[in-house]
Design an enzyme around this catalytic site. Structure first.
Site, PDB file in Angstrom:
ATOM      1  N   GLU A  80      31.786  43.017  34.958  1.00  0.00           N
ATOM      2  CA  GLU A  80      31.538  43.893  33.806  1.00  0.00           C
ATOM      3  C   GLU A  80      30.037  44.083  33.614  1.00  0.00           C
ATOM      4  O   GLU A  80      29.565  45.155  33.266  1.00  0.00           O
ATOM      5  CB  GLU A  80      32.200  43.295  32.548  1.00  0.00           C
ATOM      6  N   HIS A 108      28.826  38.817  36.454  1.00  0.00           N
ATOM      7  CA  HIS A 108      30.214  39.216  36.205  1.00  0.00           C
ATOM      8  C   HIS A 108      30.373  40.709  36.502  1.00  0.00           C
ATOM      9  O   HIS A 108      29.459  41.491  36.272  1.00  0.00           O
ATOM     10  CB  HIS A 108      30.594  38.895  34.751  1.00  0.00           C
ATOM     11  N   ASN A 140      36.180  32.387  29.957  1.00  0.00           N
ATOM     12  CA  ASN A 140      35.176  33.408  29.664  1.00  0.00           C
ATOM     13  C   ASN A 140      35.711  34.219  28.484  1.00  0.00           C
ATOM     14  O   ASN A 140      36.583  35.062  28.653  1.00  0.00           O
ATOM     15  CB  ASN A 140      34.990  34.282  30.911  1.00  0.00           C
ATOM     16  N   TRP A 141      35.171  33.940  27.313  1.00  0.00           N
ATOM     17  CA  TRP A 141      35.717  34.577  26.104  1.00  0.00           C
ATOM     18  C   TRP A 141      35.239  36.008  25.935  1.00  0.00           C
ATOM     19  O   TRP A 141      35.704  36.711  25.042  1.00  0.00           O
ATOM     20  CB  TRP A 141      35.359  33.744  24.854  1.00  0.00           C
ATOM     21  N   LYS A 142      34.304  36.438  26.745  1.00  0.00           N
ATOM     22  CA  LYS A 142      33.774  37.817  26.675  1.00  0.00           C
ATOM     23  C   LYS A 142      33.370  38.156  25.233  1.00  0.00           C
ATOM     24  O   LYS A 142      32.942  37.273  24.499  1.00  0.00           O
ATOM     25  CB  LYS A 142      34.790  38.791  27.261  1.00  0.00           C
ATOM     26  N   GLY A 156      41.616  41.602  34.021  1.00  0.00           N
ATOM     27  CA  GLY A 156      42.132  42.203  32.792  1.00  0.00           C
ATOM     28  C   GLY A 156      43.253  43.211  33.016  1.00  0.00           C
ATOM     29  O   GLY A 156      43.633  43.936  32.100  1.00  0.00           O
ATOM     30  N   SER A 196      43.171  37.892  35.981  1.00  0.00           N
ATOM     31  CA  SER A 196      44.547  37.759  35.485  1.00  0.00           C
ATOM     32  C   SER A 196      45.197  36.425  35.874  1.00  0.00           C
ATOM     33  O   SER A 196      46.393  36.361  36.155  1.00  0.00           O
ATOM     34  CB  SER A 196      45.414  38.930  35.952  1.00  0.00           C
ATOM     35  N   GLU A 210      36.220  37.112  42.036  1.00  0.00           N
ATOM     36  CA  GLU A 210      37.060  37.866  41.109  1.00  0.00           C
ATOM     37  C   GLU A 210      37.243  39.289  41.624  1.00  0.00           C
ATOM     38  O   GLU A 210      36.359  40.144  41.444  1.00  0.00           O
ATOM     39  CB  GLU A 210      36.403  37.936  39.724  1.00  0.00           C
ATOM     40  N   GLY A 239      39.778  34.930  31.699  1.00  0.00           N
ATOM     41  CA  GLY A 239      39.441  35.805  30.584  1.00  0.00           C
ATOM     42  C   GLY A 239      40.524  35.744  29.514  1.00  0.00           C
ATOM     43  O   GLY A 239      40.575  34.823  28.702  1.00  0.00           O
ATOM     44  N   GLY A 240      41.401  36.714  29.527  1.00  0.00           N
ATOM     45  CA  GLY A 240      42.414  36.864  28.482  1.00  0.00           C
ATOM     46  C   GLY A 240      43.180  35.588  28.161  1.00  0.00           C
ATOM     47  O   GLY A 240      43.367  35.231  26.982  1.00  0.00           O
TER      48      GLY A 240
HETATM   49  P1  PGA Z   1      40.973  38.054  33.067  1.00  0.00           P
HETATM   50  O1  PGA Z   1      39.382  38.037  33.216  1.00  0.00           O
HETATM   51  O2  PGA Z   1      41.450  36.644  33.221  1.00  0.00           O
HETATM   52  O3  PGA Z   1      41.225  38.610  31.693  1.00  0.00           O
HETATM   53  O4  PGA Z   1      41.505  38.961  34.146  1.00  0.00           O
HETATM   54  C1  PGA Z   1      38.754  37.180  34.138  1.00  0.00           C
HETATM   55  C2  PGA Z   1      37.268  37.398  34.126  1.00  0.00           C
HETATM   56  O5  PGA Z   1      36.820  38.537  33.906  1.00  0.00           O
HETATM   57  O6  PGA Z   1      36.491  36.441  34.286  1.00  0.00           O
END
Ligand code: PGA
Length: 255
Positions: A97, A95, A9-11, A173, A213, A167, A234-235
């Site tokens: 967010e 998600h 997930n590149w956000k 994050g 994470s 999640e 994500g990251g």
């Molecule tokens: P993260 O994000 O790996 O940076 O914690 C995961 C996500 O939000 O899907």
């Protein structure tokens, strides 16, 4: 048998040119991946170009969101038809967010899930509790509400085309990951919820990703858990080598 699905997930990261470059690196690095389903979710803006890069590869295209209406006066939104035309396979829905910053609710998640399924794409349905909810002992009630909300009105056949991403919001994050045991416990609970809705055999066939994470250092431990069938990353998905460092431990595992 469940598939192991690992999605990046590149956000809101990477320009179109940067997305094309990273997608090319992921395609090259994932050439030898046979069993794990690998997907990447660039921004809407980069989807069409990234789709070209992914053609003929074993990497699937994912979108980060969708609107449930077909078309019309919804400034800033993108419809499922538009994603389908480009060749999107998976759509991330709900998600945290999106839920916390942009007013996503269990009802809008459900509308989006139905729309995506109606066009034969696969929703990745995100659920998870905040730290406060966990501390207050509300983990199970939150997950129950989110799962029942997302799957409202879905047939067993439709449910079989879904993926869940568990999640924990406090792990996204933050660098803090749920322990293998904490994650497994939540995943088993979620599978139990699916079993109540659709019976055990359907529940056993739906992949449940972990997210929050996840990185090469903790991927093997998490993926080895009985009910963890992949990851939403994500990251660590923003570099091909760390992303593939999460995908590789999934090869050869059977669920
Ligand atoms: P993260 O994000 O790996 O940076 O914690 C995961 C996500 O939000 O899907």
């Amino acid at each position: 048998m469940r598939k192991i699905v690992i999605a990046g997930n590149w956000k809101m990261n990477k320009t179109v040119a940067e997305s094309v470059k990273l997608a090319g690196e992921v395609v090259a690095a994932a050439k030898d991946i046979k069993q794990v389903v690998v997907a990447i979710a660039p921004t809407y803006l980069a989807l069409a170009k990234v789709a070209e890069v992914l053609q003929g590869s074993n990497v699937k295209l994912a979108a980060q969101d969708v609107h449930w209406e077909n078309q019309g006066a919804f400034t800033g939104k993108v419809s499922a038809d538009m994603l389908k035309e480009i060749g999107v396979d998976y759509v991330i829905i709900g998600h945290s967010e999106q839920r916390s910053y942009f007013g996503e609710t269990d009802e809008t998640v459900n509308k989006k899930v139905r729309k995506v399924l109606s066009l034969a794409m696969k929703p990745i349905i995100c659920i998870g509790e905040t730290l406060a909810e966990r501390k207050e002992g509300r983990l199970e009630s939150v997950l129950t509400r989110q799962v029942n909300g997302a799957y409202a009105g879905l047939s067993a056949d439709e449910a079989l085309s879904t993926v869940i991403a568990y999640e924990p919001v406090w792990a996204i994050g933050t660098g803090v990951t749920a322990s293998d045991d904490e994650a497994q416990e939540a995943h088993a609970f979620v599978r139990g919820l699916l079993a109540k809705l659709y019976g055990d055999s359907v529940a056993q066939s739906i992949s449940i990703q972990y997210g929050g994470s996840m990185k090469p250092e903790n991927a093997a431990g998490l993926l080895a858990q009985k009910d963890i069938d992949g990851g939403l990353i994500g990251g660590a998905a923003l570099k091909a080598d760390s992303f593939l460092g999460i995908v590789r431990p999934g090869e050869g595992l059977s669920k």
